[in-house]
Design a protein around this motif. Structure first.
Motif, PDB file in Angstrom:
ATOM      1  N   ASP A 176       0.850  -1.185   0.000  1.00 51.51           N
ATOM      2  CA  ASP A 176       0.000   0.000   0.000  1.00 51.51           C
ATOM      3  C   ASP A 176       0.888   1.238   0.000  1.00 51.51           C
ATOM      4  N   GLU A 177       1.074   1.853  -1.160  1.00 45.26           N
ATOM      5  CA  GLU A 177       1.932   3.035  -1.338  1.00 45.26           C
ATOM      6  C   GLU A 177       3.327   2.799  -0.751  1.00 45.26           C
ATOM      7  N   PRO A 178       4.045   1.770  -1.197  1.00 49.17           N
ATOM      8  CA  PRO A 178       5.325   1.417  -0.569  1.00 49.17           C
ATOM      9  C   PRO A 178       6.420   2.461  -0.733  1.00 49.17           C
ATOM     10  N   THR A 179       6.274   3.385  -1.689  1.00 53.87           N
ATOM     11  CA  THR A 179       7.290   4.431  -1.889  1.00 53.87           C
ATOM     12  C   THR A 179       6.759   5.817  -1.546  1.00 53.87           C
ATOM     13  N   GLY A 180       5.554   5.877  -0.995  1.00 53.97           N
ATOM     14  CA  GLY A 180       4.890   7.169  -0.806  1.00 53.97           C
ATOM     15  C   GLY A 180       5.586   8.111   0.145  1.00 53.97           C
ATOM     16  N   ASP A 181       6.417   7.576   1.057  1.00 53.52           N
ATOM     17  CA  ASP A 181       7.113   8.426   2.033  1.00 53.52           C
ATOM     18  C   ASP A 181       8.600   8.550   1.712  1.00 53.52           C
ATOM     19  N   LEU A 182       8.987   8.177   0.484  1.00 51.97           N
ATOM     20  CA  LEU A 182      10.403   8.161   0.115  1.00 51.97           C
ATOM     21  C   LEU A 182      10.668   9.105  -1.050  1.00 51.97           C
ATOM     22  N   ASN A 183      11.918   9.585  -1.163  1.00 51.42           N
ATOM     23  CA  ASN A 183      12.272  10.386  -2.331  1.00 51.42           C
ATOM     24  C   ASN A 183      12.405   9.475  -3.552  1.00 51.42           C
ATOM     25  N   ARG A 184      12.596  10.078  -4.702  1.00 49.10           N
ATOM     26  CA  ARG A 184      12.564   9.330  -5.963  1.00 49.10           C
ATOM     27  C   ARG A 184      13.646   8.264  -6.020  1.00 49.10           C
TER      28      ARG A 184
END
Length: 243
Positions: A176-184
């Motif tokens: 569930d949004e595994p990269t949503g809190d990370l930079n590119r």
């Protein structure tokens, strides 16, 4: 450990699934006659506007939430006919979860957080440690095993969360949004790792995301809107999150 079924078979199947929530006197239709199939060993992305029901869909796939009607199959297992206890046991054996905000226990070390899902298993101390070591090595975090979550970067915390999701060797990983809190840059590393789990270890992965760049990692792509799923080809986004 594999969910029953033949290789390359459909491992997740939803048929005419409906889900409605009640708020005060208002009834909100989240999912309406939704159909979905996911084959063993593929990665599928699900995109859609905020509030479309993407997280609700993951809850129904995993048996955390019951559909109001329709059928939910995990290979040969029909969640629709199972008790809550049966669904919990099946979920614990065959499904791993990865969330946007990691959901690590602050007072536990990395290795202790990874060990948590093994509480459902009857394993010797040696076997537990073997599984933890294997999961840490897979995400390249063996050198951080004794660190608390607060001592890790966001990307490192997500790697520990992935290790926790795979320590029980599940067939299916729901993200569930595994990269949503990370930079590119870190988001790319996490998605490269998930792609590796799919390609090299045969994991079936469902990724909910708002990011078209993340969706491009998947083999097939769905858009959830107005309660239904439509398969589509994602468009590569211009720009992206700031580093």
């Amino acid at each position: 450990m594999q969910v029953e079924g033949t290789a390359n078979s459909i491992v997740i199947a939803l048929t005419k699934v409906k889900k409605t929530y009640s708020r005060n006197r208002e009834h909100i239709q989240v999912l309406e006659n939704l159909d979905m199939q996911v084959h063993r060993g593929e990665m599928v992305s699900i995109m859609g506007p905020s509030g479309a029901g993407k997280s609700t869909l993951l809850d129904i796939i995993s048996g955390v939430s019951r559909a109001d009607s329709g059928e939910v199959l995990l290979a040969d297992n029909n969640f629709t006919l199972m008790s809550e206890r049966q669904r919990t046991a099946l979920r614990g054996r065959h499904i791993g979860f990865i969330f946007q905000f990691y959901c690590l226990i602050p007072v536990l070390s990395a290795s202790q957080n990874i060990e948590l899902p093994l509480g459902l298993w009857q394993l010797s101390k040696k076997e537990r440690q073997h599984r933890i070591d294997a999961a840490l090595n897979m995400v390249e975090m063996g050198h951080r095993r004794q660190h608390l979550p607060a001592e890790l970067s966001g990307g490192e915390q997500q790697r520990i969360a992935i290790a926790r999701a795979i320590v029980g060797n599940p067939d299916i990983i729901l993200c569930d949004e595994p990269t949503g809190d990370l930079n590119r840059e870190m988001g790319k590393k996490i998605m490269d790792l998930l792609r590796q789990l799919c390609d090299e270890y045969g994991k079936t992965i469902v990724v909910v995301t708002h990011d078209p760049e993340v969706a491009l990692y998947a083999d097939r792509h769905y858009r959830l809107d107005n309660g239904g799923l439509k398969e589509e080809n994602p468009v590569k986004a211009q720009g992206g999150k700031d580093d």
